[in-house]
Write a protein that holds these residues in place. Structure first.
Motif, PDB file in Angstrom:
ATOM      1  N   SER A  51       3.834  -3.209  14.034  1.00 28.45           N
ATOM      2  CA  SER A  51       3.109  -2.134  13.363  1.00 28.45           C
ATOM      3  C   SER A  51       2.861  -2.452  11.898  1.00 28.45           C
ATOM      4  O   SER A  51       3.571  -3.241  11.268  1.00 28.45           O
ATOM      5  N   LEU A  52       1.869  -1.788  11.353  1.00 30.76           N
ATOM      6  CA  LEU A  52       1.488  -1.996   9.955  1.00 30.76           C
ATOM      7  C   LEU A  52       2.608  -1.634   8.993  1.00 30.76           C
ATOM      8  O   LEU A  52       2.770  -2.267   7.946  1.00 30.76           O
ATOM      9  N   GLU A  53       3.413  -0.638   9.345  1.00 28.60           N
ATOM     10  CA  GLU A  53       4.433  -0.158   8.408  1.00 28.60           C
ATOM     11  C   GLU A  53       5.442  -1.232   8.017  1.00 28.60           C
ATOM     12  O   GLU A  53       5.926  -1.246   6.898  1.00 28.60           O
ATOM     13  N   LYS A  54       5.733  -2.166   8.920  1.00 32.73           N
ATOM     14  CA  LYS A  54       6.740  -3.179   8.574  1.00 32.73           C
ATOM     15  C   LYS A  54       6.213  -4.141   7.523  1.00 32.73           C
ATOM     16  O   LYS A  54       6.985  -4.799   6.832  1.00 32.73           O
ATOM     17  N   ARG A  66       3.111  -9.269  -1.545  1.00 35.14           N
ATOM     18  CA  ARG A  66       2.416  -8.723  -0.395  1.00 35.14           C
ATOM     19  C   ARG A  66       2.318  -9.740   0.731  1.00 35.14           C
ATOM     20  O   ARG A  66       1.781 -10.822   0.529  1.00 35.14           O
ATOM     21  N   PRO A  67       2.817  -9.406   1.913  1.00 36.84           N
ATOM     22  CA  PRO A  67       2.682 -10.312   3.051  1.00 36.84           C
ATOM     23  C   PRO A  67       1.259 -10.347   3.601  1.00 36.84           C
ATOM     24  O   PRO A  67       0.891 -11.275   4.314  1.00 36.84           O
ATOM     25  N   ASN A 104       1.889   3.933  13.427  1.00 43.29           N
ATOM     26  CA  ASN A 104       1.095   4.024  14.654  1.00 43.29           C
ATOM     27  C   ASN A 104      -0.122   3.112  14.655  1.00 43.29           C
ATOM     28  O   ASN A 104      -0.994   3.248  15.515  1.00 43.29           O
ATOM     29  N   ILE A 105      -0.172   2.190  13.704  1.00 46.57           N
ATOM     30  CA  ILE A 105      -1.230   1.185  13.675  1.00 46.57           C
ATOM     31  C   ILE A 105      -0.600  -0.156  14.070  1.00 46.57           C
ATOM     32  O   ILE A 105       0.211  -0.712  13.329  1.00 46.57           O
ATOM     33  N   LEU A 106      -0.938  -0.653  15.261  1.00 53.03           N
ATOM     34  CA  LEU A 106      -0.387  -1.913  15.751  1.00 53.03           C
ATOM     35  C   LEU A 106      -1.353  -3.048  15.430  1.00 53.03           C
ATOM     36  O   LEU A 106      -2.566  -2.858  15.362  1.00 53.03           O
ATOM     37  N   LEU A 107      -0.805  -4.252  15.224  1.00 55.44           N
ATOM     38  CA  LEU A 107      -1.595  -5.411  14.794  1.00 55.44           C
ATOM     39  C   LEU A 107      -1.492  -6.530  15.828  1.00 55.44           C
ATOM     40  O   LEU A 107      -0.390  -6.926  16.220  1.00 55.44           O
ATOM     41  N   MET A 166      -4.103   9.159   3.316  1.00 59.26           N
ATOM     42  CA  MET A 166      -2.727   8.921   2.883  1.00 59.26           C
ATOM     43  C   MET A 166      -2.263   7.523   3.294  1.00 59.26           C
ATOM     44  O   MET A 166      -1.581   6.825   2.539  1.00 59.26           O
ATOM     45  N   MET A 167      -2.646   7.102   4.485  1.00 59.41           N
ATOM     46  CA  MET A 167      -2.296   5.764   4.946  1.00 59.41           C
ATOM     47  C   MET A 167      -2.928   4.704   4.055  1.00 59.41           C
ATOM     48  O   MET A 167      -2.287   3.703   3.691  1.00 59.41           O
ATOM     49  N   LEU A 168      -4.188   4.910   3.648  1.00 61.83           N
ATOM     50  CA  LEU A 168      -4.861   3.963   2.758  1.00 61.83           C
ATOM     51  C   LEU A 168      -4.117   3.810   1.443  1.00 61.83           C
ATOM     52  O   LEU A 168      -3.937   2.695   0.935  1.00 61.83           O
ATOM     53  N   LEU A 169      -3.685   4.931   0.866  1.00 60.79           N
ATOM     54  CA  LEU A 169      -2.969   4.871  -0.407  1.00 60.79           C
ATOM     55  C   LEU A 169      -1.666   4.098  -0.258  1.00 60.79           C
ATOM     56  O   LEU A 169      -1.264   3.350  -1.163  1.00 60.79           O
ATOM     57  N   GLU A 170      -0.995   4.263   0.870  1.00 60.40           N
ATOM     58  CA  GLU A 170       0.252   3.524   1.094  1.00 60.40           C
ATOM     59  C   GLU A 170      -0.030   2.032   1.248  1.00 60.40           C
ATOM     60  O   GLU A 170       0.776   1.192   0.826  1.00 60.40           O
ATOM     61  N   MET A 171      -1.155   1.680   1.835  1.00 56.18           N
ATOM     62  CA  MET A 171      -1.539   0.281   1.944  1.00 56.18           C
ATOM     63  C   MET A 171      -1.803  -0.309   0.564  1.00 56.18           C
ATOM     64  O   MET A 171      -1.427  -1.449   0.270  1.00 56.18           O
ATOM     65  N   VAL A 172      -2.437   0.478  -0.295  1.00 56.96           N
ATOM     66  CA  VAL A 172      -2.734   0.009  -1.651  1.00 56.96           C
ATOM     67  C   VAL A 172      -1.457  -0.181  -2.454  1.00 56.96           C
ATOM     68  O   VAL A 172      -1.264  -1.196  -3.124  1.00 56.96           O
ATOM     69  N   GLY A 173      -0.567   0.802  -2.379  1.00 58.94           N
ATOM     70  CA  GLY A 173       0.640   0.767  -3.207  1.00 58.94           C
ATOM     71  C   GLY A 173       1.815   0.059  -2.588  1.00 58.94           C
ATOM     72  O   GLY A 173       2.830  -0.157  -3.247  1.00 58.94           O
ATOM     73  N   CYS A 174       1.722  -0.321  -1.310  1.00 61.39           N
ATOM     74  CA  CYS A 174       2.832  -0.967  -0.604  1.00 61.39           C
ATOM     75  C   CYS A 174       4.084  -0.092  -0.673  1.00 61.39           C
ATOM     76  O   CYS A 174       5.199  -0.575  -0.862  1.00 61.39           O
ATOM     77  N   ARG A 175       3.896   1.209  -0.527  1.00 60.30           N
ATOM     78  CA  ARG A 175       5.011   2.147  -0.623  1.00 60.30           C
ATOM     79  C   ARG A 175       4.591   3.464  -0.018  1.00 60.30           C
ATOM     80  O   ARG A 175       3.416   3.731   0.212  1.00 60.30           O
TER      81      ARG A 175
END
Length: 270
Positions: A51-54, A66-67, A104-107, A166-175
């Motif tokens: 998942s994207l969260e990891k 950033r990985p 909930n976003i799988l890669l 909200m998910m986009l902002l977390e992707m930007v901030g890595c948090r």
């Protein structure tokens, strides 16, 4: 394997019924399911990158380590938007996911994103814009304000747009969007911190490795801030989000303040 199922397993039935009728590149494919006694299982296509969260919430990750490259993040953001657009526009019935979040976003092996977990999804007719719910559903931090109170507006497909923002902002901030572990008090609520910097024309204080990385970050942030407007009517539809993600950064306007602002130093609410 599903554990701790509530009630009579309605979420399990809901997920099988919903995802079984979906066929789209950016939505995970259900291969089968098991329902035997108290055992419940969903068999999805294998997603080797998880998942994207990891990738954005790992303790070893930060905005300076950033990985995933900014270009990969841009493609993931675009792919998820395509998937949500399909749920809202491409099916015979509109499908509201109600739980769009990094978990909930799988890669897949190429880091192509696939939306998963339809346990909270709701089907509705395309010609009905307002949805009736008996209780808020979703995950804290991603739930649109109107799901808590109708004073903010009516529940609709725009609730998924809020979660996506909200998910986009977390992707930007890595948090996480609201992280008490952040040392600087004014940065605890990340959406407000990043909005203030964008409005004042300041740098985002993020790590950029390639030319164009900062442009990608600013574009994702602007789109996200439009998506998390508290008034659902002020949020873009997913087709509009896709258009914004493809347009030039210079053509994007910074939105109005999307939330109630808290002045950390004075304690004032504006």
């Amino acid at each position: 394997m599903l554990e701790h199922l509530k009630g009579n397993g309605q979420e399990f039935i809901n997920e099988v019924a919903t995802i079984g009728r979906i066929h789209h590149f950016h939505i995970v494919r259900l291969l089968g399911f098991c329902s035997e006694g108290n055992r419940r299982a969903l068999i999805y296509e294998f997603m080797p990158n998880g998942s994207l969260e990891k990738f954005i919430f790992s303790k070893t990750n930060s905005s300076s380590h950033r990985p995933l490259s900014w270009e990969k993040l841009r493609k993931i953001a675009f792919g998820v938007a395509r998937g949500v657009e399909y749920l809202h526009q491409g099916c015979n019935q509109r499908i509201l996911h109600f739980d769009i979040k990094p978990h909930n976003i799988l890669l897949d092996h190429n880091f192509q994103p696939k939306i998963s977990d339809f346990g909270l999804a709701k089907l509705c007719s395309k010609d009905i814009s307002i949805v009736s719910l008996t209780a808020a559903r979703g995950t804290a931090g991603y739930i649109a304000p109107e799901l808590f109170s109708r004073n903010f507006g009516e529940v609709s497909y725009k609730s998924d747009v809020y979660s996506y923002g909200m998910m986009l902002l977390e992707m930007v901030g890595c948090r996480k969007n609201n992280d008490p572990a952040v040392e600087i008090q004014s940065q605890i609520y990340f959406p407000e911190w990043i909005y203030n910097r964008m409005r004042q024309g300041q740098e985002l204080c993020l790590e950029f490795e390639e030319d164009g990385d900062e442009g990608i970050a600013r574009k994702l942030a602007i789109v996200a801030l439009w998506c998390i407007q508290w008034n659902p009517t002020e949020r873009p539809s997913m087709p509009m989000v896709l258009q914004m993600l493809e347009t030039d950064l210079q053509s994007l306007e910074i939105p109005p303040m999307p939330f109630v602002s808290s002045d950390v130093e004075t304690g004032a609410i504006t």
